[in-house]
Motif scaffolding. Structure first.
Motif, PDB file in Angstrom:
ATOM      1  N   ASP A  61       0.804  -1.216   0.000  1.00 32.70           N
ATOM      2  CA  ASP A  61       0.000   0.000   0.000  1.00 32.70           C
ATOM      3  C   ASP A  61       0.841   1.273   0.000  1.00 32.70           C
ATOM      4  N   GLU A  62       2.039   1.193  -0.575  1.00 34.06           N
ATOM      5  CA  GLU A  62       2.905   2.379  -0.615  1.00 34.06           C
ATOM      6  C   GLU A  62       2.216   3.556  -1.316  1.00 34.06           C
ATOM      7  N   GLY A  63       1.458   3.255  -2.366  1.00 36.41           N
ATOM      8  CA  GLY A  63       0.768   4.318  -3.092  1.00 36.41           C
ATOM      9  C   GLY A  63      -0.244   5.051  -2.230  1.00 36.41           C
ATOM     10  N   LEU A  64      -0.961   4.309  -1.391  1.00 33.48           N
ATOM     11  CA  LEU A  64      -1.940   4.931  -0.505  1.00 33.48           C
ATOM     12  C   LEU A  64      -1.265   5.866   0.494  1.00 33.48           C
ATOM     13  N   HIS A  65      -0.138   5.421   1.055  1.00 36.02           N
ATOM     14  CA  HIS A  65       0.569   6.266   2.018  1.00 36.02           C
ATOM     15  C   HIS A  65       1.095   7.532   1.344  1.00 36.02           C
ATOM     16  N   ALA A  66       1.613   7.387   0.119  1.00 36.24           N
ATOM     17  CA  ALA A  66       2.099   8.557  -0.610  1.00 36.24           C
ATOM     18  C   ALA A  66       0.943   9.504  -0.934  1.00 36.24           C
ATOM     19  N   ALA A  67      -0.199   8.941  -1.314  1.00 35.50           N
ATOM     20  CA  ALA A  67      -1.377   9.758  -1.623  1.00 35.50           C
ATOM     21  C   ALA A  67      -1.827  10.539  -0.397  1.00 35.50           C
ATOM     22  N   ALA A  68      -1.804   9.889   0.764  1.00 32.51           N
ATOM     23  CA  ALA A  68      -2.205  10.566   2.001  1.00 32.51           C
ATOM     24  C   ALA A  68      -1.268  11.734   2.316  1.00 32.51           C
ATOM     25  N   ARG A  69       0.031  11.525   2.126  1.00 29.95           N
ATOM     26  CA  ARG A  69       1.000  12.601   2.371  1.00 29.95           C
ATOM     27  C   ARG A  69       0.775  13.770   1.421  1.00 29.95           C
ATOM     28  N   ILE A  70       0.514  13.464   0.153  1.00 26.45           N
ATOM     29  CA  ILE A  70       0.303  14.511  -0.846  1.00 26.45           C
ATOM     30  C   ILE A  70      -0.949  15.314  -0.520  1.00 26.45           C
ATOM     31  N   ARG A  71      -2.004  14.616  -0.112  1.00 29.88           N
ATOM     32  CA  ARG A  71      -3.255  15.321   0.180  1.00 29.88           C
ATOM     33  C   ARG A  71      -3.138  16.190   1.431  1.00 29.88           C
ATOM     34  N   ARG A  72      -2.311  15.773   2.372  1.00 31.96           N
ATOM     35  CA  ARG A  72      -2.085  16.608   3.558  1.00 31.96           C
ATOM     36  C   ARG A  72      -1.269  17.851   3.207  1.00 31.96           C
ATOM     37  N   SER A  73      -0.235  17.654   2.406  1.00 37.54           N
ATOM     38  CA  SER A  73       0.685  18.755   2.095  1.00 37.54           C
ATOM     39  C   SER A  73       0.202  19.629   0.941  1.00 37.54           C
ATOM     40  N   HIS A  74      -0.539  19.038  -0.003  1.00 33.88           N
ATOM     41  CA  HIS A  74      -0.984  19.755  -1.203  1.00 33.88           C
ATOM     42  C   HIS A  74      -2.447  19.429  -1.473  1.00 33.88           C
ATOM     43  N   PRO A  75      -3.353  19.923  -0.654  1.00 33.20           N
ATOM     44  CA  PRO A  75      -4.764  19.557  -0.779  1.00 33.20           C
ATOM     45  C   PRO A  75      -5.406  19.947  -2.105  1.00 33.20           C
ATOM     46  N   GLY A  76      -4.791  20.867  -2.840  1.00 35.65           N
ATOM     47  CA  GLY A  76      -5.350  21.261  -4.134  1.00 35.65           C
ATOM     48  C   GLY A  76      -4.934  20.368  -5.271  1.00 35.65           C
ATOM     49  N   THR A  77      -4.067  19.394  -5.013  1.00 37.53           N
ATOM     50  CA  THR A  77      -3.601  18.472  -6.053  1.00 37.53           C
ATOM     51  C   THR A  77      -4.511  17.247  -6.117  1.00 37.53           C
ATOM     52  N   GLY A  78      -5.052  16.972  -7.282  1.00 35.80           N
ATOM     53  CA  GLY A  78      -5.891  15.791  -7.451  1.00 35.80           C
ATOM     54  C   GLY A  78      -5.064  14.523  -7.410  1.00 35.80           C
ATOM     55  N   VAL A  79      -5.624  13.456  -6.859  1.00 31.59           N
ATOM     56  CA  VAL A  79      -4.920  12.173  -6.762  1.00 31.59           C
ATOM     57  C   VAL A  79      -5.790  11.083  -7.380  1.00 31.59           C
TER      58      VAL A  79
END
Length: 214
Positions: A61-79
């Motif tokens: 689930d590495e992708g999920l963890h990376a997605a969570a980090r991105i959404r926390r740090s860059h909430p305007g970026t679509g995932v």
């Protein structure tokens, strides 16, 4: 529109990059692991990120963890997550946090550039996108009684298509019913789920969130 691609299969990654660039997207970075992804997002500030759920080193689930980090740090970026198989448990848990700007497609959809491009544009615009196969699996999964029990079978169909990211016109076309009928179903869904008009929270997003959590 700028998209970063994270996929460990070099062949698929190159193919996706080619499809996206041919369709007019800009791909400032493409990589084969999730570890470097948050830093690249911070550097390039893309509109959206397309990434696999299972990536090195454990391919779980590495992708999920990376997605969570991105959404926390860059909430305007679509995932937009990709997966070879329907993995409802982890995906629903991630989506249920906040489905806005978040999507999940099976990899078999990647070959359809119109579908892929549309999904990326929707998550970049803050909408949610769910693969139809995921929606079908969710509908077939036993669950405890909840607010969705108040909906009719047709209203559940409409809500499922809303979860896929469909507009009212697209829902009407899919179910072969009139646009006014869809509007009526949507109003009924909002009423039965007790979603009052609120300028600060989009009722459509709240309805999908209720659906995912149920």
């Amino acid at each position: 529109m700028r998209v970063i691609v994270a996929e460990d299969s070099a062949l698929l990654r190159q193919g996706v990059v080619r499809l996206l660039t041919d369709a007019g997207f800009e791909v400032p970075a493409a990589l084969g692991d999730a570890e470097r992804l948050p830093a690249l997002v911070a550097e390039h500030r893309p509109d959206a990120v397309l990434l696999d759920i299972r990536m090195p080193p454990t391919h779980t689930d590495e992708g999920l963890h990376a997605a969570a980090r991105i959404r926390r740090s860059h909430p305007g970026t679509g995932v937009l997550l990709l997966s070879q198989y329907v993995e409802t448990t982890d995906t629903v848990r991630a989506l249920a946090e906040d489905p806005r700007g978040f999507g999940y497609l099976l990899k078999e959809r990647v070959a359809d550039i119109d579908e892929l491009a549309g999904a990326l544009k929707r998550v970049a615009a803050g909408e949610s996108v769910l693969d139809p196969e995921v929606v079908t699996r969710l509908l077939d999964t036993p669950r405890a009684p909840g607010p969705l029990d108040e909906l009719t079978a047709r209203e559940r169909e409409v809500l499922g298509l809303m979860a896929e990211g469909r507009s009212n016109d697209a829902i009407a076309g899919s179910l072969v019913i009139g646009a006014k009928t869809v509007e009526t179903h949507v109003r009924n869904i909002f009423a039965k789920l007790a979603l009052e008009t609120d300028l600060h929270d989009h009722r459509r997003v709240k309805a999908v969130l209720t659906y995912l959590r149920a």
